[in-house]
Design an enzyme around this catalytic site. Structure first.
Site: not given
Ligand code: FNR
Length: 358
Positions: A62, A104, A186, A234, A306, A329
């Site tokens: 973002a 993004q 947001y 998104r 996940l 993650r």
């Molecule tokens: C995020 N997520 C997130 N989503 C988004 O739309 N913009 C962002 O900048 C962020 N920042 C962000 C930072 C960190 C450290 C995490 C762990 C997550 C959400 C991310 O894009 C994702 O949708 C989720 O983490 C779920 O996917 P996983 O981690 O289960 O594969």
């Protein structure tokens, strides 16, 4: 070969595989001064490693369209040319590795001005680089957050212009794909949902009015984003509220409209706009929302949440539930996940020449 490793083309951009990295804030930029919002060595190393690991597309975290649109004072921004210059170093490297660089574009709305998550993520006052947040309505996200200022119609138009200016800069910085952040509570999500949007003017009330701001942003961005380059959006497919929130039905209806307005792919997440809700998380728990959009609208979608195992990811794509998977993650834990998955499933991703002996 597993469907996970087939290329995917949208408009004139071909993504080498379906293993993608979703936007993830690193909260690692300077909070003020000439380097505010500017990508640092950390950002370069972080994205470079996932590109070298074979990730087909990386959505850079973002990046705020204005200083007050940052989630934290430490977020990346895309409102000035110093930022553009630093992003260029990242896009150049990603492109050289064969990874498609995306970004993004975001405005945090009422969830802006918070601390780095590893410091607790609390809202920050002006004494700690904080600022007053902006939202469709003066309704705080939760007890912890202060009440935001309600945007005037003039200010709404200003933010639409900021998204367009950010898209122009993203193009200048070498990004191939832009993603509009319409999820996670947001600003854009706040307008969409009746839970956070209590306006009585043209931007609130009916579904048409609540979706107006998002569509104005999409139109403004699409106008400056070239026809040969894809645009993603998104969305949070549900607020996870029983009543009074944005619903999966709204998402399906809105997906069709976004598609008609030139959005090429819906990145389907959930939640983030209502505090205190119960979310039934588990492996792939958001995939059904993406699959439903794809099934009912034929719009391309990416699934996230996940997804961690090679077989699991491959099945989602092979079954046609989504056109690609985003691993968040898991890619933080393992930058070469795509390469490992290719080995496991019998596919191939590009390996840097320097690593051929591995
Ligand atoms: C995020 N997520 C997130 N989503 C988004 O739309 N913009 C962002 O900048 C962020 N920042 C962000 C930072 C960190 C450290 C995490 C762990 C997550 C959400 C991310 O894009 C994702 O949708 C989720 O983490 C779920 O996917 P996983 O981690 O289960 O594969």
């Amino acid at each position: 070969m597993s469907a996970l490793f087939e290329p995917y083309t949208l408009r004139e951009v071909t993504i080498p595989n379906r293993v993608w990295m979703p936007p993830m804030c690193q909260y690692s930029a300077a909070p003020e001064g000439p380097l505010a919002g500017v990508p640092q060595d950390w950002h370069f190393a972080h994205y470079a490693a996932r590109a070298a690991g074979g990730t087909g597309l990386i959505v850079v975290e973002a990046s705020a369209v204005s200083p007050e649109g940052r989630i934290s004072p430490y977020d990346l921004g895309i409102w000035n040319d110093t930022q553009v210059e630093a992003f260029r170093r990242i896009t150049r490297f990603l492109s050289a590795q064969g990874t498609v660089p995306a970004i993004q574009l975001a405005h945090a709305g009422r969830k802006a001005a918070t601390d780095q998550p590893w410091k607790g993520g609390a809202p920050l006052g002006p004494d700690a680089y904080g600022w007053r947040s902006l939202a469709p309505s003066p309704v705080a996200f939760d007890d912890r957050h202060p009440e935001p200022d309600e945007l005037t119609v003039g200010q709404i138009q200003e933010v639409v212009g900021q998204f367009a200016a950010a898209a122009r800069r993203a193009l200048d910085a070498g990004f191939e794909i832009a993603e509009i952040h319409g999820a996670h509570g947001y600003l854009i999500n706040e307008f969409l949902s009746p839970h956070s949007n209590h306006r009585t003017d043209a931007y609130g009330g009916s579904y048409e009015n609540r979706t107006r701001f998002a569509l104005e942003v999409v139109d403004a961005v699409r106008e400056v984003w070239p026809d040969d380059k894809p645009l993603f959006f998104r969305i949070s497919a549900t607020d996870w509220l029983e009543d009074g929130g944005w619903t999966p039905d709204d998402t399906v209806r809105f997906a069709g409209e976004l598609h008609a307005h030139g959005v090429d792919l819906l990145d389907v997440s959930t939640g983030g706009n209502a505090s205190g809700v119960r979310i039934p998380t588990g492996p792939g728990y958001q995939v059904p929302f993406a699959a439903r959009v794809k099934a009912e609208t034929r719009m391309p979608v990416a699934a996230v949440g996940l997804i961690t195992e090679a077989e699991q990811a491959a099945k989602i794509v092979a079954n046609g539930e989504a056109d690609a998977v985003l691993l968040g993650r898991e890619l933080l834990r393992n930058p070469s996940w795509a390469r490992h998955a290719a080995r496991q499933l019998g596919g191939a991703v590009r390996v840097p020449e320097q690593y051929h002996r591995s």
